[in-house]
Scaffold this active site. Structure first.
Site, PDB file in Angstrom:
ATOM      1  N   HIS A 183       0.837  -1.201   0.000  1.00  0.00           N
ATOM      2  CA  HIS A 183       0.000   0.000   0.000  1.00  0.00           C
ATOM      3  C   HIS A 183       0.866   1.243   0.000  1.00  0.00           C
ATOM      4  CE1 HIS A 183      -4.236  -1.471   1.343  1.00  0.00           C
ATOM      5  NE2 HIS A 183      -3.726  -2.217   0.394  1.00  0.00           N
ATOM      6  N   TYR A 221      -9.037   5.999   7.394  1.00  0.00           N
ATOM      7  CA  TYR A 221      -9.133   6.403   8.801  1.00  0.00           C
ATOM      8  C   TYR A 221     -10.119   7.569   8.858  1.00  0.00           C
ATOM      9  CZ  TYR A 221      -4.916   3.708   9.984  1.00  0.00           C
ATOM     10  OH  TYR A 221      -4.000   2.701  10.199  1.00  0.00           O
ATOM     11  N   PRO A 278      -3.991   0.985  18.841  1.00  0.00           N
ATOM     12  CA  PRO A 278      -3.744   0.463  17.493  1.00  0.00           C
ATOM     13  C   PRO A 278      -3.877   1.483  16.351  1.00  0.00           C
ATOM     14  CG  PRO A 278      -5.833  -0.348  18.356  1.00  0.00           C
ATOM     15  CD  PRO A 278      -5.180   0.384  19.471  1.00  0.00           C
ATOM     16  N   LYS A 297       1.271   0.315  15.054  1.00  0.00           N
ATOM     17  CA  LYS A 297       2.686   0.255  15.421  1.00  0.00           C
ATOM     18  C   LYS A 297       3.092  -0.955  16.267  1.00  0.00           C
ATOM     19  CE  LYS A 297       4.446   3.821  13.529  1.00  0.00           C
ATOM     20  NZ  LYS A 297       4.022   3.215  12.258  1.00  0.00           N
ATOM     21  N   TYR A 328       3.997   6.863   9.873  1.00  0.00           N
ATOM     22  CA  TYR A 328       3.208   5.676   9.530  1.00  0.00           C
ATOM     23  C   TYR A 328       4.072   4.597   8.884  1.00  0.00           C
ATOM     24  CZ  TYR A 328      -1.055   3.091   8.527  1.00  0.00           C
ATOM     25  OH  TYR A 328      -2.044   2.131   8.520  1.00  0.00           O
TER      26      TYR A 328
HETATM   27  P1  RFL Z   1       1.957 -11.203  21.616  1.00  0.00           P
HETATM   28  O1  RFL Z   1       1.528 -11.281  20.193  1.00  0.00           O
HETATM   29  O2  RFL Z   1       0.961 -10.855  22.645  1.00  0.00           O
HETATM   30  O3  RFL Z   1       2.612 -12.604  21.956  1.00  0.00           O
HETATM   31  C1  RFL Z   1       2.952 -12.989  23.281  1.00  0.00           C
HETATM   32  C2  RFL Z   1       2.920 -14.500  23.346  1.00  0.00           C
HETATM   33  O4  RFL Z   1       3.361 -14.917  24.626  1.00  0.00           O
HETATM   34  C3  RFL Z   1       2.523 -15.966  25.074  1.00  0.00           C
HETATM   35  N1  RFL Z   1       2.609 -16.016  26.541  1.00  0.00           N
HETATM   36  C4  RFL Z   1       3.316 -16.956  27.211  1.00  0.00           C
HETATM   37  N2  RFL Z   1       4.037 -17.999  26.784  1.00  0.00           N
HETATM   38  C5  RFL Z   1       4.647 -18.781  27.726  1.00  0.00           C
HETATM   39  N3  RFL Z   1       4.544 -18.561  29.060  1.00  0.00           N
HETATM   40  C6  RFL Z   1       3.796 -17.515  29.537  1.00  0.00           C
HETATM   41  N4  RFL Z   1       3.692 -17.290  30.837  1.00  0.00           N
HETATM   42  C7  RFL Z   1       3.166 -16.648  28.592  1.00  0.00           C
HETATM   43  N5  RFL Z   1       2.376 -15.539  28.692  1.00  0.00           N
HETATM   44  C8  RFL Z   1       2.062 -15.174  27.451  1.00  0.00           C
HETATM   45  C9  RFL Z   1       1.153 -15.606  24.519  1.00  0.00           C
HETATM   46  O5  RFL Z   1       0.283 -16.722  24.440  1.00  0.00           O
HETATM   47  C10 RFL Z   1       1.526 -15.055  23.155  1.00  0.00           C
HETATM   48  O6  RFL Z   1       1.536 -16.058  22.159  1.00  0.00           O
HETATM   49  O7  RFL Z   1       3.171 -10.182  21.806  1.00  0.00           O
HETATM   50  P2  RFL Z   1       4.351  -9.747  20.800  1.00  0.00           P
HETATM   51  O8  RFL Z   1       5.013 -10.951  20.194  1.00  0.00           O
HETATM   52  O9  RFL Z   1       5.140  -8.746  21.546  1.00  0.00           O
HETATM   53  O10 RFL Z   1       3.618  -9.041  19.574  1.00  0.00           O
HETATM   54  C11 RFL Z   1       2.943  -7.824  19.746  1.00  0.00           C
HETATM   55  C12 RFL Z   1       1.753  -7.731  18.773  1.00  0.00           C
HETATM   56  O11 RFL Z   1       0.972  -8.899  18.892  1.00  0.00           O
HETATM   57  C13 RFL Z   1       0.905  -6.495  19.043  1.00  0.00           C
HETATM   58  O12 RFL Z   1       1.711  -5.380  19.335  1.00  0.00           O
HETATM   59  C14 RFL Z   1       0.026  -6.134  17.821  1.00  0.00           C
HETATM   60  O13 RFL Z   1      -0.929  -7.126  17.574  1.00  0.00           O
HETATM   61  C15 RFL Z   1      -0.668  -4.796  18.037  1.00  0.00           C
HETATM   62  N6  RFL Z   1      -1.577  -4.437  16.933  1.00  0.00           N
HETATM   63  C16 RFL Z   1      -1.093  -3.945  15.751  1.00  0.00           C
HETATM   64  N7  RFL Z   1       0.235  -3.815  15.555  1.00  0.00           N
HETATM   65  C17 RFL Z   1       0.699  -3.373  14.349  1.00  0.00           C
HETATM   66  O14 RFL Z   1       1.927  -3.270  14.180  1.00  0.00           O
HETATM   67  N8  RFL Z   1      -0.126  -3.065  13.285  1.00  0.00           N
HETATM   68  C18 RFL Z   1      -1.460  -3.176  13.406  1.00  0.00           C
HETATM   69  O15 RFL Z   1      -2.155  -2.940  12.421  1.00  0.00           O
HETATM   70  C19 RFL Z   1      -2.004  -3.580  14.682  1.00  0.00           C
HETATM   71  N9  RFL Z   1      -3.316  -3.710  14.847  1.00  0.00           N
HETATM   72  C20 RFL Z   1      -2.944  -4.624  17.091  1.00  0.00           C
HETATM   73  C21 RFL Z   1      -3.800  -4.230  16.014  1.00  0.00           C
HETATM   74  C22 RFL Z   1      -3.479  -5.193  18.243  1.00  0.00           C
HETATM   75  C23 RFL Z   1      -4.829  -5.352  18.339  1.00  0.00           C
HETATM   76  N10 RFL Z   1      -5.301  -5.968  19.514  1.00  0.00           N
HETATM   77  C24 RFL Z   1      -6.208  -7.027  19.521  1.00  0.00           C
HETATM   78  C25 RFL Z   1      -4.595  -5.732  20.761  1.00  0.00           C
HETATM   79  C26 RFL Z   1      -5.159  -4.367  16.104  1.00  0.00           C
HETATM   80  C27 RFL Z   1      -5.694  -4.903  17.273  1.00  0.00           C
HETATM   81  C28 RFL Z   1      -7.188  -4.996  17.333  1.00  0.00           C
HETATM   82  C1  PHB Z   2      -5.846  -3.947  10.869  1.00  0.00           C
HETATM   83  O1  PHB Z   2      -5.970  -4.197   9.652  1.00  0.00           O
HETATM   84  O2  PHB Z   2      -6.121  -4.794  11.729  1.00  0.00           O
HETATM   85  C2  PHB Z   2      -5.381  -2.617  11.299  1.00  0.00           C
HETATM   86  C3  PHB Z   2      -4.944  -1.713  10.350  1.00  0.00           C
HETATM   87  C4  PHB Z   2      -4.511  -0.445  10.751  1.00  0.00           C
HETATM   88  C5  PHB Z   2      -4.528  -0.120  12.079  1.00  0.00           C
HETATM   89  C6  PHB Z   2      -4.940  -1.046  13.034  1.00  0.00           C
HETATM   90  C7  PHB Z   2      -5.378  -2.293  12.645  1.00  0.00           C
HETATM   91  O3  PHB Z   2      -4.128   1.124  12.453  1.00  0.00           O
END
Ligand code: RFL
Ligand code: PHB
Length: 391
Positions: A72, A201, A293, A297, A385
């Site tokens: 994109h 957005y 989110p 990032k 971004y």
């Molecule tokens: P994670 O993905 O939470 O993984 C942590 C892992 O550790 C495990 N765990 C354990 N394992 C062993 N022993 C224990 N005691 C443990 N406790 C926990 C868990 O089961 C899990 O598998 O952390 P990590 O690897 O630091 O990754 C971070 C990302 O997942 C997170 O920052 C992103 O998902 C945030 N986020 C977004 N980030 C982006 O860069 N771009 C996006 O578009 C974006 N959109 C989002 C998002 C997060 C969202 N939610 C649901 C919070 C959109 C949403 C809706």
């Molecule tokens: C997503 O596609 O899940 C998404 C995209 C952009 C954002 C957050 C989540 O800023």
């Protein structure tokens, strides 16, 4: 059990770290509390920054991303029924982002690790990190009904916000910086082609809306809702109507509807734990910091942390010098705070705050108008971004 690097958590941070260390010839063991299917299907991030894409390619983990991911070159801002496109390559000297879901990044890295890398244990829950201040730290964990100990040279806590590793840092040495928001996101996955070819957005008097996608036939959409909302309280019809209202424009743009296959509510918070290192325990990703989110990032910050750790450890193994490991926390935190600032700015510019005054609302519109009419302001958004440099 004994290894060089004990990695707690198999989210994007832990999995990518295991891959980077494997490529550098350093052993690791990954402990993940959940099962493989859970990790591979947890709906989360969708946007990879240019730097994340480059790291995955350099780690030989980008093959399917390059085939199936969608490059994109911009996003659209919607406000006051107007549309404004931000052109990333034109403003940043050629940078762009990739739409490729976190679920797919995790599937690719798990497949590579199981085929080529060191042990990756699912349903292995870390109970505690011990001896972080000594030169033989260990992770106590439970696997297949038994308690065991993983002895390590280094432990990296990649166990997300609710993990155990951060708790091993004494409270007297920790500082926490935090903000919660009185709203969350209701996120849905729908079997319908995206209604626009780039992310939209939208700032609206009724609240924020985001149009994103997972593939040419699957849309990902979000609505700002009060933080305590129950996702089940919203019917499909109500969700589509609300999205339509918030995304409406003065031209002939229309929202395509389709069957909703998943819905959930995510709370929003900003959080930073300092420092990100204690002795031989290093925190990476959501274990150390959370961003709302809106700036996309979170995953990208996790990638920056583990790249920084892998480079620092490789340097130590080659030269004997711990200078980069010693600098780990400060190096990561500089980038983390830029992402915190960017995510906060995007969030406050686009969401309706329940206590906002008419003055605050006019300021939001003025910030958006500034981006739409001033190249310097627009460039700042495009640089943020597409991502801040790693290291
Ligand atoms: P994670 O993905 O939470 O993984 C942590 C892992 O550790 C495990 N765990 C354990 N394992 C062993 N022993 C224990 N005691 C443990 N406790 C926990 C868990 O089961 C899990 O598998 O952390 P990590 O690897 O630091 O990754 C971070 C990302 O997942 C997170 O920052 C992103 O998902 C945030 N986020 C977004 N980030 C982006 O860069 N771009 C996006 O578009 C974006 N959109 C989002 C998002 C997060 C969202 N939610 C649901 C919070 C959109 C949403 C809706
Ligand atoms: C997503 O596609 O899940 C998404 C995209 C952009 C954002 C957050 C989540 O800023």
């Amino acid at each position: 059990m004994r290894t060089t690097v004990g990695i707690i958590g198999a989210g994007p941070a832990g999995l990518l770290l295991a891959r980077l260390l494997h490529n550098a010839g350093i052993d690791s063991v990954v402990l993940e509390s959940r099962d493989r299917a859970y990790v591979e299907h947890r709906q989360r991030a969708g946007i990879l920054e240019q730097g994340t894409v480059d790291v995955l390619r350099a780690a030989d983990a980008g093959e399917r991303m390059d085939r199936e991911g969608l490059r994109h070159d911009g996003i659209e801002l919607r406000f006051d029924r107007r549309r404004h496109r931000v052109d990333f390559p034109g403003l940043t000297g050629g940078r762009s982002v990739m739409v490729y879901a976190q679920t797919e990044v995790c599937k690719d890295l798990i497949a590579l690790q199981l085929k080529e890398g060191g042990p990756l244990l699912f349903e292995a829950e870390a109970l505690a990190v011990e001896g972080a201040e000594s030169d033989r730290p260990a992770v106590r964990f439970r696997h297949e009904g038994r308690e065991d100990v993983l002895e390590c040279d280094y432990v990296v806590g990649c166990d997300g916000f609710w993990g155990v590793s951060r708790k091993a840092i004494p409270a007297s040495l920790s500082r926490v910086f935090e903000r919660t928001y009185p709203f969350g996101w209701l996120g849905v996955l729908a079997d319908v082609a995206p209604s626009h070819d780039e992310l939209v957005y939208a700032r609206h008097e009724r609240g924020f809306a985001l149009l994103s996608m997972r593939s040419p036939s699957v849309s990902r959409l979000y609505l700002q809702v009060p933080a305590d909302t129950d996702a089940q309280a919203w019917s499909g019809e109500e969700i589509w109507e609300e999205l339509e209202r918030r995304l409406e424009t003065d031209d002939d743009w229309t929202l395509r509807r389709g069957p909703i296959t998943q819905k959930s509510v995510t709370p929003m918070r900003s959080y930073v734990h300092e420092p990100m290192r204690h002795g031989r325990l290093f925190l990476a990703g959501d274990a150390a910091h959370i961003v709302p989110p809106t700036g996309a990032k979170g995953l990208n910050l996790a990638v920056g942390d583990v790249v920084t750790f892998a480079q620092a450890l490789t340097h130590q193994q080659r030269t004997g010098s711990t200078e980069l490991l010693d600098a780990y926390s400060a190096t990561c935190l500089r980038r983390v705070w830029q992402a915190e600032r960017f995510s906060y700015d995007m969030t406050t510019m686009l969401h309706r705050h329940p206590d906002a005054t008419p003055f605050d609302e006019r300021l939001q519109l003025a910030r958006l108008d500034r981006i739409a009419s001033c190249r310097a302001a627009e460039t700042d958004l495009a640089e943020g971004y597409t991502g801040f440099p790693i290291g």
